[in-house]
Design an enzyme around this catalytic site. Structure first.
Site, PDB file in Angstrom:
ATOM      1  CB  CYS A 175      -0.935   0.008   1.209  1.00 26.22           C
ATOM      2  SG  CYS A 175      -2.233  -1.257   1.144  1.00 26.22           S
ATOM      3  CB  CYS A 235      32.913  16.776  -6.951  1.00 23.30           C
ATOM      4  SG  CYS A 235      31.341  15.894  -7.058  1.00 23.30           S
ATOM      5  CG  HIS A 270      41.544  26.071 -15.282  1.00 23.15           C
ATOM      6  ND1 HIS A 270      42.028  27.106 -14.510  1.00 23.15           N
ATOM      7  CD2 HIS A 270      40.211  26.278 -15.387  1.00 23.15           C
ATOM      8  CE1 HIS A 270      41.048  27.918 -14.174  1.00 23.15           C
ATOM      9  NE2 HIS A 270      39.914  27.441 -14.703  1.00 23.15           N
ATOM     10  CB  CYS A 312       7.433  41.533 -25.669  1.00 21.12           C
ATOM     11  SG  CYS A 312       7.323  40.911 -23.980  1.00 21.12           S
TER      12      CYS A 312
END
Length: 545
Positions: A343, A436, A452, A499
């Protein structure tokens, strides 16, 4: 003396058990002898009347005739129950003594630590190696040369107080096909540093489960009873319901007589302590006793069942009404409502497909279902995707950072990746280098490329490496296609028609022609707002599209 009495009770119970077993065996032997005699008499009678017209007399079985209900097993069960209750009581008393001794030792250590802190540095450097105060039972209690008083090991040091957390719950549950209302209580006693001393869950009776207010007050009564059993001195008990807090503090008079009686009982228990006052908390702060109360409820709605793998327990899912083994039931972290995996899987998947976060399916409950806990019944890849989506939604567009390595592409926030990089890179604030949090590789925040090492950002932006990198290729494409880059979030915007007033997805408004910002829905530049070729389009082209 108590140990001798317990031994005598144990001996008496064992003698009764043996006597009942012997009596049962003797009764079974008598029944067997009687049945054998009746069978022999019947055989002789049948042989004497072989000439009867009846081809064969029916065989009568007296084995079950006049056999009354066997109460022996009920008596044995009662004896076993009494014996188990006695053992449980002994275990509880021993555990109580152990907890009191442990806490007495803790109080002793706290007092000793305070004494050490008050020793001057000169005295400590001279005699510190020889300063000791071994623990002995009851050493934390105040002593007197003239008299010896019985002091509880839980007698608090100066300023020492205890916290009593209470929670009572009432819930409508299913047992098989029957809907029932059950209640439970959770109580936890902690010291002033919130270290757990004692916890207990209790099942509430039918009268005590009539309303949530009654259950909550029963929890407070039970908690204060437990605290008084421990002979605690200074006690603060916590309530997460503002209405009940007003009842207990006397600010509001309860209208129901049952509630008023329980409030009065709480007041009488408060007077038994030198200090005992209520305090108001949020539900999140009493979550651990909330779980104890839910455990008491679950213990009433599950039933044992024999399977090929042995004995197991089942409970009814309130959505599908099926009997499900307890290991296939999912408990929502915030509210502890329970549903079967099947469920919950359907419920969560439907919500996710609709772009919404899943909440508890129980009526009136808005507790959030955490995605990482759904790994029990959802595909792990789906869970990972949804966690990623949720993270994307929680980070502002201008604060998002993606790892430029194609095999990673992890999403991070600028602030968190900055703090993470500080652990590995000196002078992170002055550099565009970031590490990271997923793959661990360095990249450039400004250029959005792998780091770099030999070039500055300006030199790298002019190099062929940048032109071949993802961002360089994108900018070259943007120039050729006349795209405009949002200066707030750096996303590329292409004007298909309409626009020149652009509203970026980050909310920044600017002119598509020159990039100047729009303020208060007005242009800050002299560029035309629109041109006819962008406003009027060929209907045939639209039809073909």
């Amino acid at each position: 003396m108590a140990a001798i009495e317990d031994d005598e009770v144990s001996v008496i119970l064992e003698e009764q058990r043996e006597e009942i077993k012997a009596a049962k065996t003797l009764a079974q032997d008598h029944d067997l002898a009687f049945n054998l005699q009746m069978q022999e008499a019947l055989a002789v009678s049948r042989a004497a009347h072989t000439s009867s017209s009846s081809p064969e007399s029916p065989t009568l079985d007296f084995a079950g005739e006049d056999e009354g209900f066997d109460y022996t097993w009920l008596i044995l069960e009662d004896i076993a129950r009494v014996d188990q209750e006695r053992r449980d009581r002994e275990f509880g008393e021993q555990e109580m003594k152990r907890l009191k001794v442990d806490h007495d030792r803790r109080i002793h250590d706290q007092k000793f630590a305070k004494e050490i802190m008050n020793i001057p540095d000169a005295d400590w450097s001279k005699d510190g190696d020889f300063f000791q105060k071994p623990y002995s039972l009851g050493s934390s209690a105040p002593s007197s040369s003239s008299s010896v008083a019985k002091v509880s090991p839980f007698s608090a040091i100066e300023g020492e107080g205890f916290r009593v957390y209470c929670k009572g719950l009432v819930s409508e549950e299913m047992i098989g096909e029957t809907r029932v209302t059950v209640g439970g209580v959770g109580v936890a006693i902690c010291d002033s540093a919130d270290n757990l001393i004692w916890e207990v869950s209790k099942v509430l009776g039918a009268e005590e489960s009539k309303s949530s207010e009654i259950a909550e007050l029963e929890a407070i009564v039970h908690g204060l009873d437990e605290a008084f059993t421990f002979d605690l001195g200074r006690v603060t008990f916590f309530i997460d319901d503002f209405k009940l807090f007003n009842y207990v503090t006397g600010r509001v008079e309860p209208r129901q007589s049952v509630v008023a009686t329980l409030v009065n009982k709480v007041a009488l228990l408060q007077k038994k302590f030198p200090y005992c006052q209520p305090s108001l908390l949020t539900r999140n702060d009493v979550k651990f006793v909330f779980k104890l109360a839910r455990d008491a409820i679950v213990s009433q709605i599950k039933w044992p069942e024999e399977t090929s793998k042995g004995k197991t327990f089942k409970e009814t899912c309130v959505i599908c009404y099926e009997g499900i083994t307890v290991d296939k039931m999912f408990s929502v972290d915030a509210c502890f409502h329970r549903f079967c995996f099947s469920c919950m899987k359907q419920h969560v998947e439907v919500k996710l497909l609709g772009g919404k976060t899943a909440s508890c399916p129980s009526a009136g409950c808005n507790s959030e279902v955490k995605m990482d806990s759904c790994a029990k019944f959802l595909d792990p890849k789906l869970v990972e995707v949804m966690i990623q989506r949720k993270k994307e939604g929680s980070i502002d567009v201008t604060d998002k950072v993606y790892c430029p390595y194609p095999k990673c592409s992890a999403l991070m926030a600028k602030a968190e990746v900055l703090e993470y990089t500080k652990q590995y890179f000196v002078g992170t604030e002055q550099s565009a280098a970031r590490k990271c949090m997923k793959c661990g590789q360095f990249f450039c925040m400004q250029c959005q490329v792998p780091w770099h090492y030999k070039d500055t950002c300006e030199d790298f932006s002019k190099s062929k490496g940048y032109q071949n990198a993802g961002d360089g290729m994108l900018k070259s494409l943007a120039q050729s296609k006349r795209w405009r880059q949002c200066i707030r979030c750096n996303n590329m915007v292409e004007l298909a028609f309409g626009c020149y007033h652009i509203t970026c997805r980050c909310g920044y408004e600017f002119c598509y022609t020159c990039g100047a910002e729009w303020k208060k829905k007005k242009a800050t530049c002299a560029c035309p707002i629109w041109t006819e070729r962008n406003i009027i389009r060929d209907t045939n082209v639209n039809r073909r599209r």
